[in-house]
Design an enzyme around this catalytic site. Structure first.
Site, PDB file in Angstrom:
ATOM      1  N   SER A   1       0.833  -1.203   0.000  1.00  0.00           N
ATOM      2  CA  SER A   1       0.000   0.000   0.000  1.00  0.00           C
ATOM      3  C   SER A   1       0.872   1.258   0.000  1.00  0.00           C
ATOM      4  O   SER A   1       1.554   1.519  -0.983  1.00  0.00           O
ATOM      5  CB  SER A   1      -0.958  -0.041   1.196  1.00  0.00           C
ATOM      6  OG  SER A   1      -1.948   0.959   1.081  1.00  0.00           O
TER       7      SER A   1
ATOM      8  N   HIS B   1      -8.675   0.326   0.511  1.00  0.00           N
ATOM      9  CA  HIS B   1      -8.630  -0.594  -0.639  1.00  0.00           C
ATOM     10  C   HIS B   1      -9.996  -1.221  -0.914  1.00  0.00           C
ATOM     11  O   HIS B   1     -10.112  -2.405  -1.208  1.00  0.00           O
ATOM     12  CB  HIS B   1      -7.549  -1.653  -0.429  1.00  0.00           C
ATOM     13  CG  HIS B   1      -6.186  -1.067  -0.273  1.00  0.00           C
ATOM     14  ND1 HIS B   1      -5.511  -0.464  -1.318  1.00  0.00           N
ATOM     15  CD2 HIS B   1      -5.385  -0.927   0.815  1.00  0.00           C
ATOM     16  CE1 HIS B   1      -4.360   0.003  -0.873  1.00  0.00           C
ATOM     17  NE2 HIS B   1      -4.264  -0.250   0.412  1.00  0.00           N
TER      18      HIS B   1
END
Length: 312
Positions: free
Chosen positions: A94, A199
């Site tokens: 990420s 996400h």
């Protein structure tokens, strides 16, 4: 024959009060970078890293630049101690993908730090506009988990390693998915202490802002392959990098697939740089035979320097 080495960079959740403080005390390079961060951002990020409190450090707009900064310091200290270190790829989880791109020369330290701060701000705003959360599901086959997610209307968010997947979505739906996952045989399904549904589609409100931020950045082609969270393949040129980082905001992080891609390319050594050792644990569960090193504090820096000095 020289081992093929990949660098790994952590994402949000790795932060801990006190991170980097021992480096800043002991190494002038580290102190200079922590001092520089305050000049770049206009506030004392180093103090938040060193002292917390956790309530301040864990805020998304602080945690993301703090992790980027600490990971970058780890990278620079390793290069300083092992000047001839060679790595052939980078990747991250990420936020860590931004650090991985900086380590590969795709963007500068200053731009990476500002990008991490802005990305955190935009994601925090999206969290505040929605009611989402995440949960870790352990010990459930992916095919079964996909059925659970479809039934509960949530999404897979972090595909970390065999037997550990994070799901994301509206809070009530994630809670229901946890109960369904346990009923389907999951060993554990645990809600995570996060600000929102990262996400997942609930982060869509941040995408246009992230795109605008990335459009203002000077990006270069990476000097080594940087494995994309979205595709689990190497990034292309600057415009492809922008598109992938925008997509990443709402897409699952394919960390296990990224590591398997690197393994298929002959990588046998992985070095995790920055706070925590979660990524090292994921890699160990994906492939036990590889060499895994990390630089999270002074002792681990010293042990990694020793290991690299004795093994080419």
């Amino acid at each position: 024959m020289m081992q093929k080495t990949a660098l790994l960079f952590a994402g949000q959740g790795a932060q801990c009060a006190g991170m980097g403080r021992d480096w800043a005390v002991q190494f002038p390079t580290a102190k200079a970078l922590f001092d520089r961060s305050g000049q770049v951002l206009g506030f004392d990020l180093a103090r938040i890293c060193f002292e917390g409190p956790d309530t301040e450090l864990t805020r998304t707009e602080n945690a993301q630049p703090a992790i980027f900064l600490t990971s970058w310091v780890a990278f620079q200290l390793l290069r300083e101690r092992v000047p001839d270190i060679v790595f052939q790829a980078t990747t991250g989880l990420s936020l860590g993908e931004v650090t991985a791109l900086a380590a590969a020369g795709a963007l500068s330290f200053e731009d990476g730090l500002k990008a991490a701060r802005q990305r955190g701000l935009f994601m925090q705003e999206a969290c505040e506009q929605t009611h989402g959360t995440m949960a870790a599901v352990l010990g459930l086959e992916m095919s079964v988990l996909r059925e659970v997610c479809a039934a509960a209307d949530v999404e897979t968010a972090n595909l970390n390693c065999p037997g550990q997947i994070v799901i994301s979505g509206e809070s009530a739906k994630v809670a229901a998915a946890c109960e369904l996952a346990k009923a389907k045989g999951a060993k554990r399904a645990v809600l995570l202490p996060v600000a929102g549904a990262y996400h997942s589609r609930l982060m869509a409100g941040a995408q246009s802002k992230v795109r605008g931020m990335l459009d203002a950045l000077a990006l270069n082609p990476p000097s080594v392959p940087v494995i994309s969270n979205v595709t689990a393949w190497p990034h292309g040129g600057p415009e492809e990098i922008r598109q992938a980082l925008v997509a990443q905001v709402v897409s699952p992080v394919r960390f296990e697939d990224s590591i398997r891609y690197l393994l298929a390319q002959g990588f046998t050594r992985f070095i995790e740089l920055g706070p925590g050792t979660a990524l090292s644990g994921f890699v160990k569960r994906i492939e036990k035979t590889v060499t895994i090193l990390n630089v999270a504090d002074v002792p681990s820096l010293e042990s990694t320097v020793t290991a690299l000095s004795t093994n080419s």
